[in-house]
Motif scaffolding. Structure first.
Motif, PDB file in Angstrom:
ATOM      1  N   THR A  26       0.819  -1.210   0.000  1.00  0.00           N
ATOM      2  CA  THR A  26       0.000   0.000   0.000  1.00  0.00           C
ATOM      3  C   THR A  26       0.855   1.262   0.000  1.00  0.00           C
ATOM      4  O   THR A  26       0.438   2.304  -0.506  1.00  0.00           O
ATOM      5  N   GLY A  72       1.469  -6.850  -4.006  1.00  0.00           N
ATOM      6  CA  GLY A  72       0.804  -6.855  -2.708  1.00  0.00           C
ATOM      7  C   GLY A  72       1.474  -7.926  -1.859  1.00  0.00           C
ATOM      8  O   GLY A  72       1.819  -8.999  -2.375  1.00  0.00           O
ATOM      9  N   SER A  73       1.653  -7.648  -0.565  1.00  0.00           N
ATOM     10  CA  SER A  73       2.473  -8.592   0.218  1.00  0.00           C
ATOM     11  C   SER A  73       1.767  -9.923   0.456  1.00  0.00           C
ATOM     12  O   SER A  73       2.400 -10.887   0.891  1.00  0.00           O
ATOM     13  N   GLY A 105       4.341  -4.286   1.860  1.00  0.00           N
ATOM     14  CA  GLY A 105       2.939  -4.277   2.269  1.00  0.00           C
ATOM     15  C   GLY A 105       2.792  -4.636   3.736  1.00  0.00           C
ATOM     16  O   GLY A 105       3.639  -5.326   4.309  1.00  0.00           O
ATOM     17  N   THR A 106       1.681  -4.184   4.350  1.00  0.00           N
ATOM     18  CA  THR A 106       1.487  -4.466   5.781  1.00  0.00           C
ATOM     19  C   THR A 106       0.936  -5.872   6.035  1.00  0.00           C
ATOM     20  O   THR A 106       1.091  -6.401   7.132  1.00  0.00           O
ATOM     21  N   ASP A 107       0.298  -6.470   5.027  1.00  0.00           N
ATOM     22  CA  ASP A 107      -0.463  -7.699   5.306  1.00  0.00           C
ATOM     23  C   ASP A 107       0.405  -8.869   5.748  1.00  0.00           C
ATOM     24  O   ASP A 107      -0.053  -9.723   6.513  1.00  0.00           O
TER      25      ASP A 107
HETATM   26  C1  SIN Z   1      -0.158  -5.369   1.126  1.00  0.00           C
HETATM   27  O1  SIN Z   1       0.109  -5.958   2.167  1.00  0.00           O
HETATM   28  O2  SIN Z   1       0.593  -5.377   0.148  1.00  0.00           O
HETATM   29  C2  SIN Z   1      -1.449  -4.619   0.978  1.00  0.00           C
HETATM   30  C3  SIN Z   1      -1.918  -3.992   2.242  1.00  0.00           C
HETATM   31  C4  SIN Z   1      -0.991  -2.969   2.805  1.00  0.00           C
HETATM   32  O3  SIN Z   1       0.137  -2.758   2.410  1.00  0.00           O
HETATM   33  O4  SIN Z   1      -1.448  -2.303   3.784  1.00  0.00           O
END
Ligand code: SIN
Length: 338
Positions: A26, A72-73, A105-107
């Motif tokens: 993101t 995307g992660s 990405g955070t996921d």
């Molecule tokens: C991801 O993990 O690539 C998508 C969601 C994010 O980064 O918050």
């Protein structure tokens, strides 16, 4: 692609050289409207766009950027992790590189920093940064998180602390930090262990050091490693079926992490499945689905225990452990030490 952004002549000699490796997420996300914070495309913008959005980075360090992936992660794989860790090791072995910042990405930010924590052979800073709002949003959090990550990587006290995760001015350890909320900006927490430090104004405040083995003291060496053993996670719940274990066995997994109820409790059905897997030589580690806390050793329950590693982090450690040994005592010791 490699993009170089040199600091002003004269100041450049004094500034550390930080390499930013972009992997997507993101933080590199783009939406049609600046109010759109869902349904956007993660991993849409390139490394040069991310760096150009924060020209102030040049006051902190001499910056170079490389695009390792743009995904995307949720699509991060062991192959990409190996590529990333090989690249970080190569960069940090150079005298002219002082630290690495990775946009991600955070996921699956529970996993990738912990993989690097176990496989990077340097005490130079490695800092992951991410964002919950796409780059196109009002009050996007990515640019400040990137600035904070470079500030931490450039800090003279950042060495030897293991791989760090910087969001919202907080510095987390890869060992403990976890995504705890699906949508809020302050999602990254370590409920029991807390943070390594914080950023306030121009200054980085480090408060804690990690009492777990990492980086230069880690036994895990991925030099020449091209693939990792397959490890799957099976979730424990009321009515959980034994056939999940049959499927894992049929797919020739080398390890299973059981995301157990409470402190790793096993239902009668999972107990039968785990014992079947153990009989096939598969290593099983019991973790907890609760989000925090320790799974203690219990001779009445099958398999090894994860200590305080959550299921996602347990899977990372078990893949690396199985690339070295199948000795259950040695693997259990890894879980208590790393
Ligand atoms: C991801 O993990 O690539 C998508 C969601 C994010 O980064 O918050």
């Amino acid at each position: 692609m490699v993009v170089c952004f040199s600091a002003l002549a004269g100041a450049a000699e004094k500034l550390p050289h930080i390499v930013i490796l972009a992997t997507g997420g993101t933080i590199a996300g783009s939406a049609a409207a600046n109010t759109q914070t869902t349904g956007y495309k993660a991993g849409a913008l390139g490394i040069d766009t991310l760096i150009n959005a924060v020209p102030e980075l040049k006051t902190l360090a001499t910056i170079s950027g490389e695009q390792v992936a743009n995904i995307g992660s949720e699509n991060m794989t062991s192959d990409v992790l190996l590529t990333l860790s090989h690249r970080v090791n190569a960069l940090l072995a150079r005298d002219d590189v002082d630290g690495v910042v990775i946009t991600h990405g955070t996921d699956t930010l529970d996993e990738s920093p912990y993989f690097l924590q176990l496989t990077v052979k340097s005490d130079k800073p490695v800092v992951f940064v991410a964002a919950m709002r796409p780059a196109t949003a009002i009050s996007a959090d990515g640019p400040m998180n990137l600035y904070g990550g470079v500030k931490v990587a450039a800090d003279k006290n950042a060495r030897g602390r293991g791989v760090m995760v910087v969001l919202n001015d907080r510095i987390g350890s890869a060992r403990f930090i976890s995504k705890t909320n699906a949508s809020t900006l302050d999602t990254f927490k370590a409920p029991e262990e807390g943070y390594l430090g914080t950023i306030v104004g121009d200054r980085v405040y480090f408060n804690n050091r990690l009492d777990k083995i990492h980086t230069t003291r880690s036994v895990f060496d991925i030099t020449g490693v091209k693939t990792l053993p397959r490890v799957d996670i099976i979730y424990g719940y009321q009515d959980d079926p034994e056939y999940m274990y049959d499927a894992a066995i049929a797919h020739d997994v080398k390890g299973i992490v059981y995301a157990g109820m409470g402190a790793g409790s096993v239902s009668k059905r999972s107990d039968a499945g785990i014992r079947k897997a153990l009989n096939q030589g598969i290593v099983v580690v019991r973790s907890t689905r609760t989000g925090s806390g320790v799974v203690p050793p219990d001779a009445s329950q099958p398999g090894l225990v994860s200590d305080s590693l959550n299921p996602a982090k347990s899977r990372i450690l078990l893949m690396l452990a199985l690339s070295k040994t199948h000795n259950a005592d040695v693997i259990q010791d890894y879980f208590h030490s790393y």
